[in-house]
Design a protein around this motif. Structure first.
Motif, PDB file in Angstrom:
ATOM      1  N   SER A  60       0.832  -1.197   0.000  1.00  0.00           N
ATOM      2  CA  SER A  60       0.000   0.000   0.000  1.00  0.00           C
ATOM      3  C   SER A  60       0.871   1.254   0.000  1.00  0.00           C
ATOM      4  CB  SER A  60      -0.923  -0.009   1.220  1.00  0.00           C
ATOM      5  OG  SER A  60      -1.723   1.136   1.243  1.00  0.00           O
ATOM      6  N   VAL A  61       1.885   1.274   0.857  1.00  0.00           N
ATOM      7  CA  VAL A  61       2.791   2.424   0.914  1.00  0.00           C
ATOM      8  C   VAL A  61       3.497   2.598  -0.421  1.00  0.00           C
ATOM      9  CG1 VAL A  61       4.893   3.343   1.965  1.00  0.00           C
ATOM     10  CG2 VAL A  61       3.148   2.277   3.414  1.00  0.00           C
ATOM     11  N   MET A  62       4.047   1.522  -0.954  1.00  0.00           N
ATOM     12  CA  MET A  62       4.877   1.587  -2.148  1.00  0.00           C
ATOM     13  C   MET A  62       4.068   1.796  -3.430  1.00  0.00           C
ATOM     14  SD  MET A  62       7.566  -1.412  -1.103  1.00  0.00           S
ATOM     15  CE  MET A  62       8.513  -1.306  -2.615  1.00  0.00           C
ATOM     16  N   SER A  63       2.770   1.571  -3.383  1.00  0.00           N
ATOM     17  CA  SER A  63       1.939   1.633  -4.588  1.00  0.00           C
ATOM     18  C   SER A  63       1.890   3.011  -5.235  1.00  0.00           C
ATOM     19  CB  SER A  63       0.518   1.168  -4.279  1.00  0.00           C
ATOM     20  OG  SER A  63      -0.155   2.112  -3.456  1.00  0.00           O
ATOM     21  N   VAL A  64       2.192   4.057  -4.487  1.00  0.00           N
ATOM     22  CA  VAL A  64       2.093   5.406  -5.050  1.00  0.00           C
ATOM     23  C   VAL A  64       3.427   5.924  -5.595  1.00  0.00           C
ATOM     24  CG1 VAL A  64       0.119   6.005  -3.605  1.00  0.00           C
ATOM     25  CG2 VAL A  64       2.438   6.558  -2.823  1.00  0.00           C
ATOM     26  N   PHE A  65       4.460   5.107  -5.504  1.00  0.00           N
ATOM     27  CA  PHE A  65       5.772   5.495  -6.020  1.00  0.00           C
ATOM     28  C   PHE A  65       5.962   4.888  -7.405  1.00  0.00           C
ATOM     29  CE2 PHE A  65       6.297   5.819  -1.453  1.00  0.00           C
ATOM     30  CZ  PHE A  65       7.073   6.945  -1.299  1.00  0.00           C
ATOM     31  N   GLY A  66       6.387   5.698  -8.348  1.00  0.00           N
ATOM     32  CA  GLY A  66       6.700   5.191  -9.688  1.00  0.00           C
ATOM     33  C   GLY A  66       5.553   5.335 -10.663  1.00  0.00           C
ATOM     34  N   GLY A  67       5.894   5.559 -11.911  1.00  0.00           N
ATOM     35  CA  GLY A  67       4.900   5.689 -12.967  1.00  0.00           C
ATOM     36  C   GLY A  67       4.383   7.111 -13.106  1.00  0.00           C
ATOM     37  N   MET A  68       3.772   7.370 -14.247  1.00  0.00           N
ATOM     38  CA  MET A  68       3.211   8.700 -14.501  1.00  0.00           C
ATOM     39  C   MET A  68       2.080   8.997 -13.522  1.00  0.00           C
ATOM     40  SD  MET A  68       3.123   9.206 -18.617  1.00  0.00           S
ATOM     41  CE  MET A  68       2.264  10.749 -18.478  1.00  0.00           C
ATOM     42  N   GLY A  69       2.066  10.217 -13.028  1.00  0.00           N
ATOM     43  CA  GLY A  69       1.020  10.630 -12.112  1.00  0.00           C
ATOM     44  C   GLY A  69       1.207  10.114 -10.695  1.00  0.00           C
TER      45      GLY A  69
END
Length: 110
Positions: A60-69
């Motif tokens: 959950s924490v790591m899901s927002v790191f990386g990729g466009m947006g």
């Protein structure tokens, strides 16, 4: 075996620091995600926890790191200037990512 409770405490400390930094930007939509992760981590720390629960929190924490947006694209600027108090954002977000990664266990393959 590494001490998962100590790693969870480290993640809680880093998430708390990141949430405090993000509070400097009242328009930051990412803070809600990290506060939610912090609450999940605190709840896990208060009860016996298993590795699958730690892996879910880490994901959950790591899901927002990386990729466009993603959170990596967040720039704490207002009126063309860095928002005061946000100078340590890159370091703080890196520590959160590393602390979340430390909780994750990758099963060995035969």
């Amino acid at each position: 075996m590494e001490d998962r409770a100590a790693q969870l405490d480290e993640l809680i400390m880093e998430l708390s620091a990141l949430c405090d930094l993000l509070a400097h930007d009242s328009r930051c939509e990412w803070r809600r995600h990290f506060v939610s992760c912090l609450r999940q981590a605190e709840a896990l720390a208060a009860t016996p926890h298993d590795q699958p629960s730690l892996n879910m929190l880490s994901g959950s924490v790591m899901s927002v790191f990386g990729g466009m947006g993603s959170f990596n694209d967040y720039v704490p600027f207002k009126h063309g200037r860095l928002i005061a108090g946000m100078e340590a954002l890159d370091e703080a977000s890196g520590r959160v990512y590393q602390a979340a990664l430390a909780l994750r266990v990758i099963a060995a393959r035969d």
